[in-house]
Design an enzyme around this catalytic site. Structure first.
Site, mmCIF file in Angstrom:
data_model
loop_
_atom_site.group_PDB
_atom_site.id
_atom_site.type_symbol
_atom_site.label_atom_id
_atom_site.label_comp_id
_atom_site.label_asym_id
_atom_site.label_seq_id
_atom_site.Cartn_x
_atom_site.Cartn_y
_atom_site.Cartn_z
ATOM 1 N N LEU A 87 0.836 -1.202 0.000
ATOM 2 C CA LEU A 87 0.000 0.000 0.000
ATOM 3 C C LEU A 87 0.866 1.246 0.000
ATOM 4 O O LEU A 87 1.883 1.301 0.687
ATOM 5 C CB LEU A 87 -0.882 0.027 1.251
ATOM 6 C CG LEU A 87 -1.975 -1.025 1.345
ATOM 7 C CD1 LEU A 87 -2.564 -1.053 2.749
ATOM 8 C CD2 LEU A 87 -3.072 -0.715 0.324
ATOM 9 N N GLU A 118 -10.428 0.988 7.242
ATOM 10 C CA GLU A 118 -10.199 -0.155 8.133
ATOM 11 C C GLU A 118 -8.888 0.058 8.880
ATOM 12 O O GLU A 118 -7.970 0.646 8.325
ATOM 13 C CB GLU A 118 -9.992 -1.453 7.313
ATOM 14 C CG GLU A 118 -11.047 -1.752 6.321
ATOM 15 C CD GLU A 118 -10.630 -2.871 5.341
ATOM 16 O OE1 GLU A 118 -9.554 -3.469 5.507
ATOM 17 O OE2 GLU A 118 -11.410 -3.124 4.409
ATOM 18 N N LYS A 120 -5.186 -0.616 9.990
ATOM 19 C CA LYS A 120 -4.088 -1.332 9.345
ATOM 20 C C LYS A 120 -3.405 -2.164 10.423
ATOM 21 O O LYS A 120 -2.720 -1.637 11.302
ATOM 22 C CB LYS A 120 -3.103 -0.343 8.714
ATOM 23 C CG LYS A 120 -1.990 -1.024 7.947
ATOM 24 C CD LYS A 120 -1.232 -0.018 7.103
ATOM 25 C CE LYS A 120 -0.228 -0.686 6.185
ATOM 26 N NZ LYS A 120 0.832 -1.396 6.873
ATOM 27 N N ASP A 122 -0.850 -4.513 12.241
ATOM 28 C CA ASP A 122 0.594 -4.683 12.123
ATOM 29 C C ASP A 122 0.962 -6.146 12.345
ATOM 30 O O ASP A 122 1.355 -6.549 13.427
ATOM 31 C CB ASP A 122 1.293 -3.782 13.142
ATOM 32 C CG ASP A 122 2.749 -3.582 12.802
ATOM 33 O OD1 ASP A 122 3.184 -4.050 11.730
ATOM 34 O OD2 ASP A 122 3.466 -2.963 13.607
ATOM 35 N N ARG A 141 3.227 -13.517 1.938
ATOM 36 C CA ARG A 141 3.244 -12.631 0.787
ATOM 37 C C ARG A 141 4.533 -12.767 -0.017
ATOM 38 O O ARG A 141 4.526 -12.660 -1.242
ATOM 39 C CB ARG A 141 3.094 -11.185 1.256
ATOM 40 C CG ARG A 141 3.108 -10.216 0.090
ATOM 41 C CD ARG A 141 2.794 -8.818 0.514
ATOM 42 N NE ARG A 141 3.855 -8.225 1.309
ATOM 43 C CZ ARG A 141 3.967 -6.933 1.551
ATOM 44 N NH1 ARG A 141 3.058 -6.110 1.081
ATOM 45 N NH2 ARG A 141 4.942 -6.459 2.264
ATOM 46 N N TYR A 228 -9.319 -9.316 4.936
ATOM 47 C CA TYR A 228 -9.645 -7.977 4.447
ATOM 48 C C TYR A 228 -9.629 -7.804 2.926
ATOM 49 O O TYR A 228 -9.904 -6.723 2.424
ATOM 50 C CB TYR A 228 -8.748 -6.910 5.077
ATOM 51 C CG TYR A 228 -7.259 -7.177 5.004
ATOM 52 C CD1 TYR A 228 -6.599 -7.288 3.794
ATOM 53 C CD2 TYR A 228 -6.511 -7.286 6.170
ATOM 54 C CE1 TYR A 228 -5.243 -7.523 3.734
ATOM 55 C CE2 TYR A 228 -5.138 -7.521 6.123
ATOM 56 C CZ TYR A 228 -4.517 -7.645 4.905
ATOM 57 O OH TYR A 228 -3.166 -7.873 4.841
ATOM 58 N N LYS A 316 -0.751 6.436 7.758
ATOM 59 C CA LYS A 316 0.061 5.915 8.871
ATOM 60 C C LYS A 316 -0.052 6.787 10.123
ATOM 61 O O LYS A 316 -0.237 8.009 10.034
ATOM 62 C CB LYS A 316 1.540 5.851 8.446
ATOM 63 C CG LYS A 316 1.825 4.916 7.278
ATOM 64 C CD LYS A 316 1.577 3.481 7.597
ATOM 65 C CE LYS A 316 2.749 2.606 7.838
ATOM 66 N NZ LYS A 316 3.943 2.585 7.125
ATOM 67 N N CYS A 410 40.500 7.016 11.436
ATOM 68 C CA CYS A 410 39.666 5.821 11.544
ATOM 69 C C CYS A 410 39.925 5.136 12.889
ATOM 70 O O CYS A 410 41.080 4.855 13.219
ATOM 71 C CB CYS A 410 40.005 4.872 10.395
ATOM 72 S SG CYS A 410 39.233 3.260 10.575
ATOM 73 N N CYS A 413 41.786 1.521 12.046
ATOM 74 C CA CYS A 413 43.143 1.374 11.504
ATOM 75 C C CYS A 413 44.008 2.613 11.693
ATOM 76 O O CYS A 413 45.200 2.586 11.397
ATOM 77 C CB CYS A 413 43.094 1.000 10.026
ATOM 78 S SG CYS A 413 42.617 2.361 8.961
ATOM 79 N N CYS A 434 37.201 6.529 5.932
ATOM 80 C CA CYS A 434 38.563 6.105 6.244
ATOM 81 C C CYS A 434 39.303 5.950 4.924
ATOM 82 O O CYS A 434 38.781 5.377 3.968
ATOM 83 C CB CYS A 434 38.506 4.775 6.989
ATOM 84 S SG CYS A 434 40.063 3.889 6.985
ATOM 85 N N CYS A 440 42.821 -1.174 6.053
ATOM 86 C CA CYS A 440 41.875 -1.039 7.156
ATOM 87 C C CYS A 440 41.145 -2.369 7.383
ATOM 88 O O CYS A 440 40.375 -2.805 6.535
ATOM 89 C CB CYS A 440 40.869 0.074 6.876
ATOM 90 S SG CYS A 440 39.638 0.227 8.186
HETATM 91 S S1 IVH Z 1 -5.279 -4.270 1.936
HETATM 92 C C1 IVH Z 1 -3.980 -4.332 -2.316
HETATM 93 N N1 IVH Z 1 -6.089 -3.960 4.378
HETATM 94 O O1 IVH Z 1 -0.549 -3.715 5.007
HETATM 95 C C2 IVH Z 1 -4.213 -4.027 -0.920
HETATM 96 N N2 IVH Z 1 -3.798 -4.411 4.021
HETATM 97 O O2 IVH Z 1 1.352 -2.027 3.558
HETATM 98 C C3 IVH Z 1 -3.811 -5.129 -0.057
HETATM 99 N N3 IVH Z 1 -2.474 -4.598 6.060
HETATM 100 O O3 IVH Z 1 0.531 -6.109 2.738
HETATM 101 C C4 IVH Z 1 -3.747 -4.807 1.341
HETATM 102 N N4 IVH Z 1 -4.130 -4.255 7.461
HETATM 103 O O4 IVH Z 1 -0.024 -6.841 5.121
HETATM 104 C C5 IVH Z 1 -5.041 -4.196 3.589
HETATM 105 N N5 IVH Z 1 -6.964 -3.693 6.486
HETATM 106 C C6 IVH Z 1 -5.933 -3.949 5.704
HETATM 107 C C7 IVH Z 1 -4.632 -4.175 6.220
HETATM 108 C C8 IVH Z 1 -3.583 -4.397 5.334
HETATM 109 C C9 IVH Z 1 -2.846 -4.507 7.350
HETATM 110 C C10 IVH Z 1 -1.101 -4.844 5.606
HETATM 111 C C11 IVH Z 1 -0.952 -5.933 4.584
HETATM 112 C C12 IVH Z 1 -0.337 -5.276 3.397
HETATM 113 C C13 IVH Z 1 0.345 -4.122 4.029
HETATM 114 C C14 IVH Z 1 0.584 -3.038 3.036
#
Ligand code: IVH
Length: 692
Positions: A87, A118, A120, A122, A141, A228, A316, A410, A413, A434, A440
Site C-alpha cells: 500500500l 479499516e 491497518k 501490524d 506474501r 480484508y 500511517k 579511523c 586502523c 577512512c 583497514c
Molecule cells: S489491503 C492491495 N487492508 O498492510 C491491498 N492491508 O502495507 C492489499 N495490512 O501487505 C492490502 N491491514 O499486510 C489491507 N486492512 C488492511 C490491512 C492491510 C494490514 C497490511 C498488509 C499489506 C500491508 C501493506
C-alpha cells in the site's frame, strides 16, 4: 535538464535503492528490522521523489516497483494467482485529500465515491486459496508474486476456516496474521523462562511463530487472523469491499469491527482520529488506517501502479516516542570506509520494545541536532530495532554534557578519515571515510562480508560470523582466499575441523558450498566486488551488457582517458557517469587488479540469462496524444506502464508507438515525419487487451 542533475540523482538513487533492499532483506528475510518504519518510509519517499523527477530512474527492478519480502528458502515456493500488492502511504490529512482527488480525476468523477476505512493491522499478510469451499493452500506474501507455502501452519489457526460454504469455486482470501498484545507478553515471558530469545514485538512474534518448520510449535502459539481482501476469484460474488467483508464474516472469518463506510474526506479523517485515540487500548497493534474505494468496478478501473493499487492508501500513525539519555557515541566503520556514528542509549521501552541504540547518520547530523554525550533526548521508533533521535531536550542538559568531537582518523586502523569534495555538487560529502582502503581491517572485513552476503556470492555456512573468525585468524584476507581455503586446510597445522564451532561434517559442507559458487552468475560476482554505486541492479546491467568478466574488466581498465571505452560504458541504458567513474576508479587501483587476478584463477562466473516479458509493448516507448474517448489519459498511461512499456510526453527517434486520438497535432505530425508507428485508441485497446 542538465545531464549532471540526472547523474547526481542517479547516484543518490542507487544508494537509496541499495539501502532499501538491505532493509527489505533484514525485515522480510530475517524478521529483524534494522531501522524504524518511519525511517524506511522516508527512504522510500525520497526514492519515489527522485523517480518522479527523473523518470528514467524508475527501472524495472527498482525497489519502488517491487513489493518487498524475500523468501527465507525454508519453505516451498508458492506462486500467488494474483500478485499481493503493498500500500502507498499517506502521512498527513493533505495526503489523504490528494489521494481522493487523484482517484476522482483518474475515474473522471465529479462526486466522491464511497471509501471504506479499516485499521491497518501490524502483522504479516497471508494468502489463502479455497477451491470448492476447501482450503487448499496458504502462503506468505513473500515478494508479492511468490511467497512461502505455509499451508499446514495456517491451518492451525482457529480464525482460518478449513471449509467455507457459498463461496466462488476458486477464491483467494487475504488478510493479516497477528498476535494480540497480551498473548505476545505472555509468550515472551515463556520464552525467557525457557532461556530463549524474546521477540522484539508482536509482529515479529507472529512472523516467527507462523514460519516454523514444526507445525506443532505454530499450533501452540496464539495466532489470529483478520480477513480484508480477495485475490483471484472465479465468479463475481460481491460489488463492493463492504460486501466482501460481509461475506467473509458469513463464511466464518473475523473481520475488523473498526471498519467504517465514509462518504467524505472529513469522515475518513475523523475515523482515523477515532482509531488513533483508541490505539493504545486496542488488543492488537495497528500502524495506521487503510482507505479503500468501496466499489469494485471502480477498483478494477483504477488498477495498480507498480507495487500499489491506485484504489487504496494507508494513512500511517506518527512514530512512537520516548525520552532517554545518550550514554556514549561510537563509530562503526563500513565496507566503503564510511564512519557511521551510533548513539548508545540508556535502555528505554518504546511501544513495548527495549531500545538501546540509535543511528546518528553522520557528523553533520550530530552538529545539526547538537547532540552531546549525557544529553536527554527524544527518540522515536515504529516497529523497529534501531530508532532515531528526534531532538535534544535542551532544558534538561547537564552541565557536564560533552560535545562530541568526530574523529578525523579511523578508529579501527588509524588512517586519516576525510570528507571528500564532490566535484559535481560542489559540496563536501556528508560522510567521512577512512582512507585506509585495503589496510583497514574494518573495511576489509566488511568487504568480505559483503562478498559472501545473500545477494552476492551467498555461500551457505559462510556468513558474517565465520568471516570475522577467519579474518581474525588470518585465514581469509581477500575473496580469493575463500576459494583456496580447502587446499590450504589440508596442510595446515590449525585445521578448521579442530576449531570451535566446526566439525568434520560442517567443514565438508562448507567446502562443498564454496566450490558450488565457483560458477555463480556473473552479476553476483560483479555485485560482490562492492564497487561504489554498483548495487544489484547495476551489477546485472553490467553483467548482461559485457557478458564475461574478462570483457568487463578489460573495458573498465581501458576506460580511464579512453573515450571509446568510456562511451561503451555510458551507452548501457541505465548506467551513468557516477557508476562508470566508480567502476573505473576501482580498476585503476593495482591492488584491486591483483586481488581480482587471484580471484579469477579460482572462479568461472556464468553469463546472465535474458529476461523475457510476453506483452507486445514491453520495453517500448509509447506517447499518447490527442483526446481519448474510452478512458482518461491517466488510465491509458497506467495500462501501458503495467505492460512494461515506458510512457513519454514527447515524440523522438526513440519513440516506438504514438497513440493518437482526435485533435492530435504536432506530436502526430512529428511521428509521421520520423516514421514512428502510430495507432488509434481502439487499435491500442485491441493490441493490449489480451495482456491486461
Ligand atoms: S489491503 C492491495 N487492508 O498492510 C491491498 N492491508 O502495507 C492489499 N495490512 O501487505 C492490502 N491491514 O499486510 C489491507 N486492512 C488492511 C490491512 C492491510 C494490514 C497490511 C498488509 C499489506 C500491508 C501493506
Amino acid at each position: 535538464m542538465a545531464r549532471e542533475d540526472l547523474e547526481i540523482a542517479k547516484a543518490e538513487w542507487q544508494e537509496l535503492a541499495n539501502e532499501i533492499r538491505k532493509h527489505d532483506e533484514a525485515y522480510y528475510g530475517e524478521d529483524a528490522p534494522h531501522i524504524s518504519d518511519a525511517d524506511y518510509d522516508s527512504l522510500r519517499q525520497r526514492l519515489l521523489q527522485l523517480e518522479q523527477k527523473f523518470p528514467s530512474l524508475a527501472v524495472a527492478d527498482s525497489p519502488s516497483r517491487k513489493v518487498s519480502g524475500a523468501s527465507s528458502g525454508r519453505f516451498p515456493k508458492s506462486h500467488h494467482k494474483q500478485p499481493m500488492l503493498s500500500l502507498d502511504n499517506a502521512f498527513t490529512d493533505g495526503d489523504v485529500q490528494d489521494f481522493v482527488k487523484r482517484v476522482m480525476k483518474f475515474l473522471g468523477l465529479d462526486t466522491m465515491p464511497v471509501f471504506i476505512a479499516e485499521p491497518k493491522i501490524d502483522g504479516l499478510s497471508a494468502n489463502l486459496l479455497y477451491r470448492d469451499g476447501k482450503l487448499v493452500s496458504g502462503a506468505t506474501r513473500g515478494d508479492g508474486q511468490v511467497g512461502e507455502d505455509i499451508t499446514e501452519n495456517l491451518k492451525t489457526l482457529d480464525d482460518i476456516p478449513l471449509d467455507i460454504t457459498g463461496a466462488p469455486a476458486e477464491i483467494e482470501i487475504r488478510g493479516e496474521v497477528y498476535m494480540e498484545k497480551n498473548d505476545f507478553a505472555a509468550l515472551n515471558k515463556r520464552q525467557l523462562e525457557k532461556g530463549e530469545k524474546p521477540f522484539a514485538n508482536p509482529r515479529n512474534a507472529a512472523a516467527g511463530s507462523l514460519r516454523q518448520l514444526d507445525v506443532a510449535i505454530t499450533k501452540a502459539r496464539p495466532l489470529r487472523f483478520f480477513a480484508y481482501a480477495t485475490g483471484v476469484v472465479s465468479d463475481d460474488f460481491a460489488e463492493s469491499q463492504w460486501d466482501i467483508l460481509q461475506r467473509f464474516s458469513q463464511w466464518g472469518f473475523q473481520v475488523n469491527p473498526l471498519t467504517r463506510k465514509c462518504k467524505s474526506v472529513e469522515a475518513m479523517i475523523a475515523h482515523y482520529r477515532e482509531i488513533e485515540s483508541q490505539r493504545a487500548a486496542l488488543p492488537f497493534d495497528i500502524d495506521g488506517v487503510v482507505y479503500k474505494v468501496d466499489d469494485l468496478a471502480f477498483q478494477h478501473r483504477l488498477g495498480a501502479v507498480s507495487r500499489f493499487p491506485r484504489w487504496a492508501m494507508a494513512h500511517k500513525f506518527p512514530a512512537e516516542k520516548a525520552t532517554t539519555i545518550v550514554q556514549d557515541i561510537e563509530i562503526q566503520v563500513g565496507r566503503t570506509g564510511a564512519l557511521t556514528p551510533v548513539a548508545r542509549l540508556e535502555p528505554v521501552t518504546v511501544g513495548g520494545v527495549v531500545v538501546s541504540n540509535a543511528t546518528l547518520h553522520n557528523e553533520d547530523e550530530i552538529v545539526r541536532k547538537d547532540i552531546r554525550i549525557g544529553d536527554s533526548v527524544v527518540i522515536q521508533r515504529a516497529g523497529d530495532v534501531i530508532p532515531q533521535i528526534v531532538e535534544v531536550i535542551k532544558s534538561k542538559r547537564a552541565k557536564n554534557a560533552k560535545a562530541y568531537i568526530f574523529p578525523k582518523t579511523c578508529p579501527v586502523c588509524g588512517s586519516a578519515a576525510v570528507r571528500e569534495h564532490n566535484a559535481k555538487t560542489g559540496k563536501e560529502d556528508a560522510v567521512r571515510r577512512c582512507t585506509g582502503g585495503l589496510v583497514c581491517p574494518a573495511q576489509a572485513m566488511e568487504r568480505l562480508k559483503h562478498f559472501v552476503s545473500r545477494k552476492a556470492l551467498d555461500i551457505d555456512g559462510l556468513g558474517a560470523k565465520q568471516i570475522e573468525l577467519f579474518y581474525a585468524k588470518g585465514l581469509v584476507k581477500e575473496p580469493a582466499d575463500i576459494f583456496t581455503l580447502e587446499e590450504r586446510n589440508k596442510t595446515s597445522l590449525a585445521r578448521l575441523e579442530n576449531m570451535e564451532g566446526f566439525g568434520k561434517t560442517s567443514v565438508a559442507n562448507l567446502f562443498a558450498a564454496i566450490n558450488a559458487r565457483r560458477t555463480a552468475p556473473l552479476s553476483r560476482f560483479i555485485y560482490a566486488l562492492g564497487i561504489r554505486h554498483v548495487g544489484e541492479s547495476n551489477a546485472r546491467l553490467l553483467a548482461r551488457n559485457f557478458g564475461s568478466f574478462e570483457k568487463f574488466a578489460n573495458i573498465a581498465k581501458c576506460a580511464r582517458g579512453d573515450e571509446e571505452s568510456m562511451a561503451e560504458f555510458l551507452s548501457i541504458d541505465g548506467i551513468g557517469e557516477a557508476v562508470a567513474e566508480a567502476v573505473i576508479n576501482f580498476f585503476a587501483e593495482d591492488h584491486n587488479i591483483e586481488a581480482l587476478e587471484r580471484l579469477m584463477k579460482e572462479v568461472s562466473p556464468t553469463p546472465e540469462k535474458e529476461q523475457k516479458t510476453d506483452s507486445p509493448v514491453a520495453g517500448k516507448t509509447i506517447v499518447f496524444t490527442g483526446s481519448l474517448a474510452q478512458m482518461t489519459r491517466d488510465e491509458a498511461k497506467a495500462q501501458a506502464l503495467s505492460l512494461g512499456a515506458k510512457v513519454s510526453g514527447s515524440v523522438s527517434k526513440k519513440t516506438d508507438i504514438v497513440v493518437a486520438g482526435p485533435g492530435a497535432g504536432s506530436k502526430l505530425k512529428k511521428a509521421e515525419e520520423l516514421g514512428v508507428q502510430t495507432m488509434s485508441e481502439s487499435e491500442w485497446r485491441e493490441l493490449v487487451a489480451p495482456f491486461l
